[in-house]
Scaffold this active site. Structure first.
Site, PDB file in Angstrom:
ATOM      1  N   GLY A  11       0.797  -1.208   0.000  1.00  0.00           N
ATOM      2  CA  GLY A  11       0.000   0.000   0.000  1.00  0.00           C
ATOM      3  C   GLY A  11       0.834   1.265   0.000  1.00  0.00           C
ATOM      4  N   ASN A  12       2.064   1.201   0.558  1.00  0.00           N
ATOM      5  CA  ASN A  12       2.923   2.382   0.603  1.00  0.00           C
ATOM      6  C   ASN A  12       3.311   2.853  -0.797  1.00  0.00           C
ATOM      7  OD1 ASN A  12       4.627  -0.147   0.709  1.00  0.00           O
ATOM      8  ND2 ASN A  12       6.221   1.348   0.317  1.00  0.00           N
ATOM      9  N   LYS A 127      -9.451  -9.402  10.259  1.00  0.00           N
ATOM     10  CA  LYS A 127      -8.743  -8.479   9.376  1.00  0.00           C
ATOM     11  C   LYS A 127      -9.331  -7.078   9.510  1.00  0.00           C
ATOM     12  CE  LYS A 127      -6.082  -7.265   5.848  1.00  0.00           C
ATOM     13  NZ  LYS A 127      -4.606  -7.235   5.919  1.00  0.00           N
ATOM     14  N   LYS A 210      -3.220  -9.781   0.313  1.00  0.00           N
ATOM     15  CA  LYS A 210      -2.586  -9.513  -0.985  1.00  0.00           C
ATOM     16  C   LYS A 210      -1.326 -10.331  -1.186  1.00  0.00           C
ATOM     17  CE  LYS A 210       0.296  -6.444  -0.949  1.00  0.00           C
ATOM     18  NZ  LYS A 210       1.744  -6.355  -0.611  1.00  0.00           N
ATOM     19  N   LYS A 272       3.968 -11.446   4.462  1.00  0.00           N
ATOM     20  CA  LYS A 272       4.984 -11.320   3.414  1.00  0.00           C
ATOM     21  C   LYS A 272       5.979 -12.471   3.490  1.00  0.00           C
ATOM     22  CE  LYS A 272       4.623  -6.293   3.139  1.00  0.00           C
ATOM     23  NZ  LYS A 272       3.264  -6.312   3.732  1.00  0.00           N
TER      24      LYS A 272
END
Length: 313
Positions: A11-12, A127, A210, A272
């Site tokens: 998102g960054n 979430k 994601k 991640k």
């Protein structure tokens, strides 16, 4: 010719440094991100892009909330589909500009992700999505069937985040790539759908992580490398302690052990690391976790956390 690279943008990469997601902020951030992606394409790699959508979905949910007395709120799977179209358009335009004057063929695929209707996540939504609110507003929205929980900064809506099983539109993405397109796919983890008893697909109120979806997408399109672009150059062992150290090249076995020991927070680096592990464990050449500006150097092994199945050098 280089490999087939899947880049998962955090998102960054699509907001201002302070997290602002105004249209202008998104234009500028995505434009800068695509300069780095264009460098990989010019180096001879075939690139696919996936991306997060947290701030963008949060904006749509706030609009839902503010206009609920005028228009029916749209369901969460619709929100994800809308952000795929919006962010995909921004990425296509920005990447074409970054590659100019060379011709560029870029396409976005509205992508569905299959999840299990019996996934335990639906029984325990954890979430967080959207903005923080006072308790009174959270309680009001709970009467509309939403689930809210208290966090340090206030009350926030929580939804199910089921495991991604299959990227249903991966074959369309492959066809476009083989036709010479750089493809944007599975944005926001993909539009979450379940298969009914009659075989029909239906959207569900959920969001798919994601990064975990990126690992499934990478396998579906036969990617050689997965790059998870975030806001730090490396994953870190002992984060926040005096003994913190960056992880450079590491085998899946060693990283899996660190993961079991609880070194990576569930809401940030944990997904991640898990995505990188799944990709490398299932035959990928390497998975890299690094900051966006370092994605080119990371592929050559000069920076970032590089996850491989073989022996560490």
């Amino acid at each position: 010719m280089g490999g087939r690279i899947l880049i998962a943008l955090g998102g960054n990469a699509m907001t201002a440094p302070d997290g602002s997601a105004s249209p202008g902020d998104q234009h500028r951030a995505i434009g800068q991100a695509m300069i780095h992606v264009a460098g990989l394409i010019r180096a001879g790699h075939q690139v696919m892009i996936t991306h997060g959508n947290g701030p963008q979905v949060g904006n749509i949910l706030l609009k839902n909330q503010l206009t609920a007395h005028v228009l029916p709120p749209v369901p969460l799977d619709w929100c994800v589909a809308q952000t795929q179209g919006t962010i995909g358009t921004l990425i296509m335009n920005a990447l074409e500009r970054a590659l100019a004057p060379d011709p560029a063929r870029v396409a976005t695929v509205v992508t569905r992700t299959l999840v299990d209707r019996d996934d335990p996540a639906f029984l325990d939504p954890v979430k967080p999505i959207g903005q923080y609110f006072e308790e009174a507003e959270a309680r009001r929205l709970e009467t509309q069937g939403q689930t809210w929980r208290r966090f340090e900064r206030g009350w926030r809506r929580v939804v199910a985040s089921p495991e991604p099983l299959e990227i249903l539109d991966g074959s369309a993405a492959i066809a476009l790539m083989e036709a010479g397109y750089t493809v944007v796919a599975a944005g926001g983890g993909g539009v979450p759908v379940v298969r009914g008893a009659d075989g029909a697909l239906n959207g569900v109120e959920a969001v798919v992580d994601k990064d975990l979806a990126a690992a499934v997408l990478a396998a579906a399109v036969y990617a050689t490398d997965l790059i998870i672009a975030t806001d730090v150059p490396n994953a870190v062992v002992g984060y926040g302690t005096a003994s913190a150290r960056p992880i450079e090249e590491i085998t899946t076995a060693s990283l899996r052990e660190l993961y079991r020991e609880g070194h990576f927070a569930g809401g940030s680096m944990g997904p991640k690391v898990e995505a990188a592990l799944r990709f490398a464990e299932n035959g990928g050449r390497q998975a890299v976790i690094t900051s966006l500006e370092h994605i080119g150097d990371a592929l050559s092994g000069n920076i970032g956390t590089r996850v491989i199945r073989g022996v560490e050098r």
